[in-house]
Design an enzyme around this catalytic site. Structure first.
Site, short mmCIF file in Angstrom:
data_model
loop_
_atom_site.label_atom_id
_atom_site.label_comp_id
_atom_site.label_asym_id
_atom_site.label_seq_id
_atom_site.Cartn_x
_atom_site.Cartn_y
_atom_site.Cartn_z
N LYS A 100 0.81 -1.23 0.00
CA LYS A 100 0.00 0.00 0.00
C LYS A 100 0.83 1.26 0.00
CE LYS A 100 0.48 -1.91 4.14
NZ LYS A 100 0.32 -3.17 4.77
N GLY A 129 -6.43 -6.14 3.63
CA GLY A 129 -5.94 -7.53 3.65
C GLY A 129 -6.77 -8.41 2.74
N GLY A 182 2.16 -11.11 13.78
CA GLY A 182 2.51 -10.77 12.40
C GLY A 182 1.59 -9.74 11.76
N LYS A 200 -3.98 3.59 2.89
CA LYS A 200 -5.17 2.88 2.39
C LYS A 200 -6.28 3.88 2.05
CE LYS A 200 -3.70 -1.16 4.99
NZ LYS A 200 -3.70 -1.81 6.32
N1 HSE Z 1 0.13 -3.55 9.49
C1 HSE Z 1 -1.04 -3.66 8.71
C2 HSE Z 1 -2.24 -3.74 9.64
C3 HSE Z 1 -0.95 -4.87 7.82
O1 HSE Z 1 -2.06 -3.93 10.84
O2 HSE Z 1 -3.37 -3.59 9.18
C4 HSE Z 1 -2.00 -4.94 6.76
O3 HSE Z 1 -1.94 -3.87 5.89
#
Ligand code: HSE
Length: 405
Positions: A100, A129, A182, A200
């Site tokens: 992004k 996602g 993660g 985003k």
């Molecule tokens: N670090 C981002 C989140 C990962 O926590 O949404 C997905 O873009």
């Protein structure tokens, strides 16, 4: 059909896993051919990985391999991802991405290069996602004039806020857990300060209104000033605090776009979006409100969107998909603080007399163990500039926007 993956982190390794786990069903979706991951680019060593023979540290091994027609870029960051992607598109390879940051910074250039070279640059995984949002926004909602969009666009911060709201967990402990799972970016500042959500917002605004919006045009505030006291006060008003990206149509030449914590009242579809989940609420003039919900981060959900784009590229190997948006302009995004009116949550060291003198009627909130000199209240609707003017002379501890989504 041979493909390559650039970046073997959480998402890239998920892409390989999803392709392999679905090797039986994918061929039927792309005309009988199977997808074969033939190269993985990463500077790190993975001596125990079952794909160790596929690794390369040299980008040219992918660029110069004529059999590789589609590349998944899951590296993150602008450089060298931008340079690599431009070279791949110019070489006639389609690229799909979860990056992004790159799309928000360099979208128009990349999309134009794809167009000029008759290949695809697809970005479904760059927002939300695993949530299908890019195609629905550009295809299924194409008949609408979009009036506004509000989204919980960052899984890490939504996870942290949920832990604070539901378990009284400290910010630091919740962030640590998000990193272990993660969800967080390499540098979690991008999550907690709202930069990831801002990228985003840029992508959604560009798609919805056809002109690129750059991160520098989107005023962005993260969640680091939110305290458990704020959480408690807002709870007493039947609301929750969420990190929201908001986009509003103003006229054909102007939009507003901003990222900030926001009070969302229970009853809104966004209020029940918890943990790492994301949701994007789109308000269209014909369809009304539609809400897209799902896992906004994590290995397999994000890989699900990347692999869907790979499948789409494979299906359209000889055809360019019509997809993209135009260049932006400097004055396209207005200063929302002087134009958009909304109510505000305020926490201050003040007494009710001084508050009502300035604000008139407000809705007071309460929390357990509230100190005598602390007040929290919700104002009437006003611009943020007007709010700040009224708050001069009051010892303010926090203010939070209240959303109407
Ligand atoms: N670090 C981002 C989140 C990962 O926590 O949404 C997905 O873009």
């Amino acid at each position: 059909m041979k493909i390559a993956v650039m970046g073997y982190g959480t998402v890239g390794s998920g892409v390989v896993e999803v392709i392999e786990a679905h090797s039986d069903s994918i061929p039927a979706k792309i005309g009988g051919e199977s997808l074969e991951v033939s190269r993985i680019l990463d500077l790190r060593d993975f001596p125990d990985d079952p794909h160790k023979d596929l690794f390369t540290k040299d980008f040219n091994d992918i660029l110069n391999d004529d059999e590789i027609k589609i590349v998944a870029e899951t590296m993150g960051g602008v450089n060298p991802a931008f340079d690599f992607t431009m070279k791949l598109l110019k070489a006639g390879k389609s690229v799909v991405t979860s990056n992004k940051e790159l799309v928000a910074q360099k979208g128009p250039e990349l999309l134009k290069t794809a167009e000029d070279n008759g290949v695809n640059y697809l970005i479904e995984a760059s927002v939300g996602g695993g949530i299908p949002i890019i195609r629905p926004l550009t295809q299924c909602l194409a008949a609408n004039n979009i009036e506004g969009i509000a989204g919980i666009l960052n899984g890490t911060t939504n996870f942290i806020l949920t832990m604070m709201i539901e378990q009284g967990m400290s910010f630091d402990d919740a962030l640590k857990l998000a990193q272990e799972n993660g969800y967080a970016e390499k540098d979690p500042t991008a999550d907690v300060e709202g930069h990831d959500a801002c990228r985003k917002v840029c992508i959604l605004a560009s798609l919805a209104f056809g002109k690129h919006v750059y991160p520098s045009q989107v005023e962005t505030q993260g969640i680091t000033d939110i305290t458990l006291e704020d959480v408690e006060y807002v709870n007493s008003a039947n609301g929750v605090i969420k990190l929201l990206g908001q986009i509003k149509y103003i006229n054909k030449d102007k939009i507003a776009a901003f990222v900030s914590p926001a009070v969302v009242y229970n009853g809104s579809q966004l209020s029940s979006v918890k943990d790492v989940f994301n949701a994007v609420l789109v308000r269209g003039d014909a369809v009304g409100d539609v809400c897209f919900y799902g896992a906004g981060a994590g290995k397999l959900p994000t890989a699900s969107a990347v692999v869907a784009d790979i499948i789409d590229c494979a299906k359209h190997a000889n055809r360019k998909k019509i997809f993209g948006w135009g260049e932006g302009s400097e004055d396209y995004v207005v200063d929302y603080k002087s134009t958009i009116e909304m109510p505000f949550y305020v926490r201050a060291k003040a007494d009710k007399d001084s508050v009502s003198k300035v604000f008139g009627d407000v809705k007071y909130l309460s929390r357990a163990n509230q100190s005598d000199d602390e007040l929290a209240f919700i104002t009437a609707s006003m611009t943020e500039n007007d709010l700040n003017e009224k708050l001069k002379g009051i010892e303010v501890m926090n203010t939070i926007k209240v959303t109407n989504y």
